[in-house]
Scaffold this motif. Structure first.
Motif, PDB file in Angstrom:
ATOM      1  N   ARG A  30       0.848  -1.193   0.000  1.00 13.29           N
ATOM      2  CA  ARG A  30       0.000   0.000   0.000  1.00 13.29           C
ATOM      3  C   ARG A  30       0.882   1.241   0.000  1.00 13.29           C
ATOM      4  NH1 ARG A  30      -3.565  -2.520   4.738  1.00 13.29           N
ATOM      5  NH2 ARG A  30      -1.507  -3.429   5.081  1.00 13.29           N
ATOM      6  N   ILE A  32       1.045   5.630  -1.526  1.00  7.74           N
ATOM      7  CA  ILE A  32       0.357   6.795  -2.076  1.00  7.74           C
ATOM      8  C   ILE A  32       1.376   7.922  -2.251  1.00  7.74           C
ATOM      9  CG2 ILE A  32      -0.348   7.696   0.180  1.00  7.74           C
ATOM     10  CD1 ILE A  32      -3.038   8.470  -1.296  1.00  7.74           C
ATOM     11  N   GLY A  50      -7.380   9.995   6.739  1.00  5.88           N
ATOM     12  CA  GLY A  50      -7.660   9.359   5.453  1.00  5.88           C
ATOM     13  C   GLY A  50      -6.432   8.655   4.890  1.00  5.88           C
ATOM     14  N   LEU A  51      -5.275   9.298   4.972  1.00 10.40           N
ATOM     15  CA  LEU A  51      -4.024   8.672   4.495  1.00 10.40           C
ATOM     16  C   LEU A  51      -3.675   7.465   5.351  1.00 10.40           C
ATOM     17  CD1 LEU A  51      -1.648  11.636   3.597  1.00 10.40           C
ATOM     18  CD2 LEU A  51      -2.739  10.025   2.056  1.00 10.40           C
ATOM     19  N   GLN A  53      -5.661   5.455   6.840  1.00  8.59           N
ATOM     20  CA  GLN A  53      -6.521   4.351   6.449  1.00  8.59           C
ATOM     21  C   GLN A  53      -6.144   3.805   5.073  1.00  8.59           C
ATOM     22  OE1 GLN A  53     -10.635   5.483   6.961  1.00  8.59           O
ATOM     23  NE2 GLN A  53     -10.357   5.892   9.135  1.00  8.59           N
ATOM     24  N   GLN A  54      -5.835   4.683   4.111  1.00 10.77           N
ATOM     25  CA  GLN A  54      -5.444   4.239   2.777  1.00 10.77           C
ATOM     26  C   GLN A  54      -4.179   3.387   2.823  1.00 10.77           C
ATOM     27  OE1 GLN A  54      -5.778   8.300   0.841  1.00 10.77           O
ATOM     28  NE2 GLN A  54      -6.209   6.951  -0.891  1.00 10.77           N
TER      29      GLN A  54
END
Length: 137
Positions: A30, A32, A50-51, A53-54
């Motif tokens: 994972r 980003i 949010g990051l 969780q991503q």
């Protein structure tokens, strides 16, 4: 000096280790890419919920932190995240400071990446030139 932004890639460090060991495929790591504010006044990497969780980062503990506006808040500290900038990488915990705030690249990851802010160009540069400094312990 103005605000300095840099594009960095964040990866779940546990996933990176699992991919190296063959437990998961490299494409399952994972990750980003984000535009981060380079903040030499921040201690570590600061991300939003949010990051977290991503990236699938687990919360290791909570801790009181002093925010940029001098207020205190209880924030989550995550398991390690690997920060990538160009050909450099370093791992550190991330502080989760808000639901959807900006990403801050603080002093600990900057030191790990051997980077400083060039005040003339307002860009990141290697503290010791183009080669990463390796210390022998």
């Amino acid at each position: 000096m103005g605000t300095v932004y840099e594009e960095i890639t964040l990866k779940n460090a546990i996933d990176v280790g699992n991919a190296k060991r063959g437990y998961i495929k490299p494409e399952e790591v994972r990750a980003i890419t984000v535009r981060a504010i380079v903040d030499t006044g921040a201690i570590t990497l600061v991300i939003n919920e949010g990051l977290r969780q991503q990236l699938g980062l687990e919360v290791e503990k909570t801790s009181e932190a002093t925010l940029g506006n001098d207020t205190k808040a209880v924030c989550k500290l995550t398991e390690p995240v690997t920060v990538h900038w160009k050909d450099r990488s370093a791992s550190c915990q991330a502080l989760v400071a808000s639901e959807n705030g900006e990403t801050l690249l603080g002093a600990i990851p900057l030191e790990g990446l051997d980077l400083v802010v060039n005040p003339v160009d307002q860009k990141l540069t290697g503290a010791h030139g183009d080669e990463v400094l390796y210390l022998l312990l």
